[in-house]
Design a protein around this motif. Structure first.
Motif, PDB file in Angstrom:
ATOM      1  N   GLY A  10       0.822  -1.208   0.000  1.00 31.28           N
ATOM      2  CA  GLY A  10       0.000   0.000   0.000  1.00 31.28           C
ATOM      3  C   GLY A  10       0.853   1.253   0.000  1.00 31.28           C
ATOM      4  N   LEU A  14       0.940   4.191  -2.848  1.00 33.12           N
ATOM      5  CA  LEU A  14       0.744   5.609  -2.554  1.00 33.12           C
ATOM      6  C   LEU A  14       1.900   6.446  -3.106  1.00 33.12           C
ATOM      7  CD1 LEU A  14      -0.596   5.399   1.103  1.00 33.12           C
ATOM      8  CD2 LEU A  14      -1.866   6.240  -0.877  1.00 33.12           C
ATOM      9  N   LEU A  66      -5.630   4.540   1.257  1.00 36.19           N
ATOM     10  CA  LEU A  66      -5.557   3.982  -0.092  1.00 36.19           C
ATOM     11  C   LEU A  66      -6.818   4.279  -0.891  1.00 36.19           C
ATOM     12  CD1 LEU A  66      -3.998   0.529   0.828  1.00 36.19           C
ATOM     13  CD2 LEU A  66      -2.856   2.404  -0.349  1.00 36.19           C
ATOM     14  N   PRO A  69      -6.085   8.443  -2.262  1.00 31.74           N
ATOM     15  CA  PRO A  69      -4.653   8.782  -2.136  1.00 31.74           C
ATOM     16  C   PRO A  69      -4.424  10.291  -2.282  1.00 31.74           C
ATOM     17  CG  PRO A  69      -4.985   6.947  -3.657  1.00 31.74           C
ATOM     18  CD  PRO A  69      -6.339   7.526  -3.368  1.00 31.74           C
TER      19      PRO A  69
END
Length: 276
Positions: A10, A14, A66, A69
């Motif tokens: 994750g 990002l 997430l 973003p």
């Protein structure tokens, strides 16, 4: 995939989508890893701090982040942040040195604002400016320094900073700045790697105009672009790390006035992604 692995993925996702990143190391005074390694230079210390902070942040990425973003990632480890309470504010001095990598002086205001917010204070007691290195080994001149100093003066006038200082100015340039400036420099840092003894003419001028001379061992560029990119690769495994360039680094220290000891020290780093 484990929860930690999913969070790491994750974090990488990002980073891949972000256009800017703001990193706050929090208080590094008690970092056991740094104490064991004993970085050999300010640049190595900062690179280690960036890598450590990004690794921790990546392992704690929230699933909520997430879903939407942000364009600018705020990479901070909350438990490492050591803010200053109103009760202790008068007992400590908050000093900072701002290293600029970009000729744009607008980053100065942003850096000071972020530092005040991170430490929960309304103003910094002192800020020393380190302008970006000039190309082709050119020497710093008053005209180069003026835009940065004017930005600092504005922050003094708005009471975001109490006192402002310079770094690596010789007597001629320090005198030029002093005569031109509305807010006079309160200090000037001298790198003892370039001169083992304070130049007598600089010492005499500083004494006459009550400018404190300090020593330092910082390089002209605290963290070169490649070193920042290496820290990103080591922590995020970002294959596009070469797209990141630092805009500024602010190093702060919180010193207990009565004892002269450093209670807290940390770094704030701001970088942008440049699409090639």
């Amino acid at each position: 995939m484990s929860g930690c692995g999913m969070q790491m993925e994750g974090g990488k996702q990002l980073f891949a989508q972000a256009s800017a990143v703001s990193i706050h190391t929090g208080n590094i005074v008690n970092w056991s890893r740094l104490k064991k390694k004993c970085p050999t230079s300010p640049s190595e210390e900062l690179q280690d701090c960036i890598r450590e902070t990004l690794e921790k942040w990546c392992s704690q990425v929230s699933p909520e982040l997430l879903k939407e973003p942000p364009a600018t990632l705020e990479c901070t480890i909350t438990q490492d942040v050591d803010s200053i309470s109103p009760e202790e504010r008068e007992e400590v001095k908050v000093s900072a040195k701002l290293f600029l990598s970009d000729p744009d002086s607008s980053g100065i205001k942003d850096a000071v604002k972020k530092a005040c917010s991170a430490l929960a204070v309304s103003q910094l007691d002192s800020v020393i400016i380190a302008p970006p290195p000039l190309e082709d080994g050119a020497s710093l001149s008053l005209s180069h320094l003026q835009p940065y100093w004017e930005e600092l003066e504005t922050l003094v006038q708005s009471q975001s900073i109490v006192a402002i200082g310079t770094s690596d100015l010789d007597k001629v340039l320090l005198e030029q700045l002093y005569q031109w400036a509305q807010v006079k420099p309160s200090s000037n840092q001298v790198n003892l790697a370039s001169c083992c003894v304070m130049p007598p003419e600089l010492t005499a001028f500083a004494k006459e105009y009550d400018i404190q001379l300090l020593t330092h061992s910082d390089p002209k560029e605290l963290i070169p672009m490649l070193s920042f990119q290496e820290a990103v690769i080591a922590s995020i495994q970002d294959n596009l790390a070469y797209e990141w360039i630092t805009k500024w680094v602010l190093r702060y220290s919180v010193i207990v006035k009565s004892r002269g000891i450093i209670k807290s020290k940390g770094y704030l780093v701001y970088a942008k992604r440049i699409r090639y």
